[in-house]
Design an enzyme around this catalytic site. Structure first.
Site, PDB file in Angstrom:
ATOM      1  N   GLU A 245    -121.558 -28.613 128.299  1.00 52.39           N
ATOM      2  CA  GLU A 245    -120.982 -29.550 129.199  1.00 52.39           C
ATOM      3  C   GLU A 245    -120.920 -30.976 128.553  1.00 52.39           C
ATOM      4  OE1 GLU A 245    -123.203 -31.910 132.649  1.00 52.39           O
ATOM      5  OE2 GLU A 245    -123.116 -29.794 133.190  1.00 52.39           O
ATOM      6  N   GLY A 343    -124.359 -29.397 135.484  1.00 56.36           N
ATOM      7  CA  GLY A 343    -124.102 -28.103 135.209  1.00 56.36           C
ATOM      8  C   GLY A 343    -125.256 -27.247 134.877  1.00 56.36           C
TER       9      GLY A 343
END
Length: 446
Positions: A245, A343
């Site tokens: 991410e 995330g």
């Protein structure tokens, strides 16, 4: 019309560009390194003319000009997808609020939302020969954001690295409403904190021992993931990949040590894939025009299907605290907001579905309060108001300086026993007593 002519036609001053903002508008400031600078200062000049302007963004490096006035909250509200220290300060002032969402869902949210941002204003790299303005290290959700915005204002910053990718990593001049040539400030830097502590190093070693050659890495931000990165750079590991991410400085160190080539990845072979990056100038210089890196939208990088498609996926993230049921809080201290969902859950889930994959939640077993009291990060139950980032059904490995335990599939008494085994020894007896009260401790346990 060539792009040079179109550029000249759309070029305006920051003061002219922000005249399009109206009271009641939703305005997007971009994301992290893209956050508007000159446009922000220009909008701040209009404070007295505006009310109820909702501004979206996240991971601020510094206080936006629109919030410098004490009465800023009467005119502007900051709505954050992920909090930094600056944004936590704005919460205390009553000017900012967190918008809870899985980071991977942001592109769809922007495309489907009943309240898209009417105006989007953000920093970009200079236009290339083909008429594109690159989003820099933040492909993230900006492509989707621009699809629904009525007015798109790009603020050109010559210091913005040009980050190569696959899709949605820039915007064409034909889709831009106004162009502003900004003041070219340095790109905001986000350090990894102080040097790794002995606890960080101990946890890092326990994790690195679990990483095979050819593994694909995802690192979160913070001292422990950074310590893991340092150990990997010094290790004998090889043929590593990156699918993450957030791109952080540790990846640069690992890559320059010759450990990363992406040759074993099942998707995006030979590319280091990421949704956004925040770090030091060293990292931004490494990212600039580097074809080895792949800037991609977050609904791709954080999609569980993308993560699980890569064998031996290793996900490493932090926690604020957790409880004996295995519930992980990585967002708040009680009701005090710290960060955001980001995330983390996507990677916890995706890594476990990967062939040979492992996800690690790591934290120090204790912390000290301002008055010097030693407190356990492992609690009987999470404190009132604390947020569950990863549910008890999802946690895989837990690592503290006292060891690592695989919690997947354990019954409540097994899980409580395993979690207590990596708690600080000073707190274990009390945790056992609390586990007994909650009927998750077998009397036969030692």
């Amino acid at each position: 019309m060539d792009f040079t002519q179109e550029y000249k036609q759309k070029l305006v001053t920051a003061d002219e560009a922000v005249k399009t903002v109206r009271s009641g508008d939703w305005v997007d400031y971009g994301w992290c390194t893209n956050t508007a600078e000159s446009l922000d200062k220009a909008l701040a000049k209009r404070t007295d003319e505006l009310t109820d302007v909702n501004v979206r963004g996240g991971i601020l490096f510094k206080l936006p000009a629109i919030f410098e006035r004490e009465d800023a909250g009467e005119h502007f509200t900051w709505n954050s997808w992920h909090m930094s220290g600056v944004e936590r300060h704005l919460i205390n002032r009553g000017c900012a609020y967190y918008a809870p969402i899985r980071y991977s869902e942001l592109p769809r949210y922007y495309r489907d939302s009943a309240t898209p941002s009417r105006v989007a204003m953000f920093q970009v790299a200079p236009m290339d020969a083909h008429g594109y303005f690159n989003f820099g290290p933040s492909a993230s959700h900006l492509g989707a954001m621009c699809e629904r915005a009525e007015v798109i204002i790009v603020e050109v910053n010559e210091n913005m690295p040009r980050c190569l990718g696959g899709t949605e990593c820039g915007i064409h001049i034909s889709d831009v409403t106004y162009i502003v040539e900004g003041e070219n400030p340095p790109i905001g830097e986000l350090g990894a904190g102080g040097p790794a502590t002995d606890v960080d190093k101990t946890v890092a070693k326990l994790i690195v021992d679990e990483i095979p050659n050819g593994a694909c890495l995802q690192l979160g931000i913070g001292g422990m993931p950074n310590a893991v990165g340092s150990l990997i750079a010094e290790s004998d590991l090889k043929d590593l990949g990156v699918h993450t991410e957030m791109y952080v400085d540790a990846f640069v160190d690992i890559a320059k040590a010759g450990k990363i080539n992406g040759s074993k990845k099942q998707i995006d072979r030979f590319r280091q894939t990421y949704a956004f990056g925040a770090g030091t100038k060293k990292m931004y210089d490494y990212m600039d025009d580097n074809p080895e890196l792949m800037s991609a939208p977050v609904d791709y990088t954080n999609d569980i299907r993308s993560i699980s498609a890569i064998d031996n996926f290793i996900s490493i993230n932090n926690a604020v605290d957790l409880d004996l049921f295995g519930q992980v809080n990585a967002e708040t201290a009680g009701i005090k907001h710290i960060s955001g969902a980001g995330g983390q859950l996507d990677f916890v889930l995706g890594a476990y579905l990967s062939n040979g994959g492992k996800s690690f939640i790591c934290c120090s077993s204790t912390f000290k309060t301002k008055d010097g009291q030693l407190k356990s990060r492992i609690l009987p139950t999470l404190n009132p108001g604390s947020v569950v980032t990863d549910t008890r059904a999802n946690i895989h490995y837990l690592v503290t300086e006292y060891g690592k335990v695989n919690l997947k599939g354990l019954s409540t008494w097994q899980k409580a026993e395993a979690i207590i085994s990596v708690a600080h020894p000073d707190f274990r007896d009390e945790l056992i007593k609390e586990a007994e009260k909650m009927h998750i401790w077998r009397r036969s346990n030692k």
